[in-house]
Design a protein around this motif. Structure first.
Motif, mmCIF file in Angstrom:
data_model
loop_
_atom_site.group_PDB
_atom_site.id
_atom_site.type_symbol
_atom_site.label_atom_id
_atom_site.label_comp_id
_atom_site.label_asym_id
_atom_site.label_seq_id
_atom_site.Cartn_x
_atom_site.Cartn_y
_atom_site.Cartn_z
ATOM 1 N N THR A 121 63.467 42.803 2.516
ATOM 2 C CA THR A 121 63.855 42.584 1.122
ATOM 3 C C THR A 121 65.363 42.778 0.975
ATOM 4 O OG1 THR A 121 63.425 44.887 0.572
ATOM 5 C CG2 THR A 121 61.601 43.336 0.301
ATOM 6 N N GLY A 122 65.882 42.565 -0.200
ATOM 7 C CA GLY A 122 67.317 42.633 -0.444
ATOM 8 C C GLY A 122 67.897 44.029 -0.398
ATOM 9 N N ASP A 123 67.065 45.078 -0.321
ATOM 10 C CA ASP A 123 67.600 46.431 -0.318
ATOM 11 C C ASP A 123 67.926 46.933 1.092
ATOM 12 O OD1 ASP A 123 65.031 46.625 0.559
ATOM 13 O OD2 ASP A 123 64.571 48.455 -0.544
ATOM 14 N N TYR A 124 67.835 46.066 2.077
ATOM 15 C CA TYR A 124 68.106 46.464 3.460
ATOM 16 C C TYR A 124 69.399 45.828 3.928
ATOM 17 C CZ TYR A 124 67.683 46.787 8.512
ATOM 18 O OH TYR A 124 67.931 47.028 9.832
ATOM 19 N N GLU A 125 70.236 46.638 4.539
ATOM 20 C CA GLU A 125 71.475 46.115 5.093
ATOM 21 C C GLU A 125 71.576 46.585 6.537
ATOM 22 O OE1 GLU A 125 76.236 46.769 4.427
ATOM 23 O OE2 GLU A 125 74.926 46.929 2.690
#
Length: 132
Positions: A121-125
Motif C-alpha cells: 500500500t502507499g504507506d510503505y517506503e
C-alpha cells in the motif's frame, strides 16, 4: 492393515509387540472419546507407575486430550473422568494438528496458494542507502 503392516509399522497404531506387551504387562485404565486406550503397569526407576497410550489410528501426541495428558505424566492419580469438572458450553471439540496436510493454514503469498502476494500500500517506503 495387513499382518505385515502390524509387524513392521509403528506410526499407524500399535505393532504386534506393543499389543502383546500391553496385554501381558499392563492393565487397561480407560479410553478417551477418540478411542485411544490408556494402560498402567509396573514401576519406573523412580517408583512411579508406568503409563502409556495406544492410539486409535495414527500415532500423534496431539491426539491425547489434556486430561489424559495429565494422567500420563502423573499429575493426577485417578482416572480423568473422576477428576474433571463438567464440560463448559464454550469449550470446542478437538481438532487434530493440521500441519503438513492440505488443510493446514497457508497465508496469501504462500507457494502452495500460488505465491502471489498483495501489492504494497502507499504507506510503505522501501529503504535505500542514499535516503536521509
Amino acid at each position: 492393515m495387513g499382518i505385515l503392516g502390524k509387524i513392521f509399522t509403528w506410526w499407524d497404531g500399535a505393532t504386534i509387540g506393543t499389543s502383546l506387551f500391553s496385554s501381558r504387562n499392563g492393565s487397561k485404565v480407560g479410553e478417551d472419546h477418540q478411542g485411544n486406550v490408556y494402560f498402567e503397569g509396573g514401576k519406573d526407576v523412580h517408583g512411579n507407575p508406568r503409563r502409556w497410550v495406544i492410539y486409535n489410528g495414527a500415532n500423534d501426541a496431539s491426539r491425547v486430550p489434556p486430561e489424559w495428558h495429565g494422567w500420563l505424566h502423573g499429575t493426577i492419580e485417578g482416572t480423568p473422568e473422576s477428576n474433571l469438572p463438567p464440560a463448559r458450553i464454550w469449550e470446542v471439540d478437538y481438532t487434530p494438528n493440521l500441519t503438513g496436510t492440505d488443510e493446514a493454514y497457508r497465508p496469501s503469498g504462500a507457494l502452495e496458494k500460488g505465491g502471489v502476494r498483495q501489492a504494497a500500500t502507499g504507506d510503505y517506503e522501501a529503504w535505500t542507502p542514499d535516503a536521509q
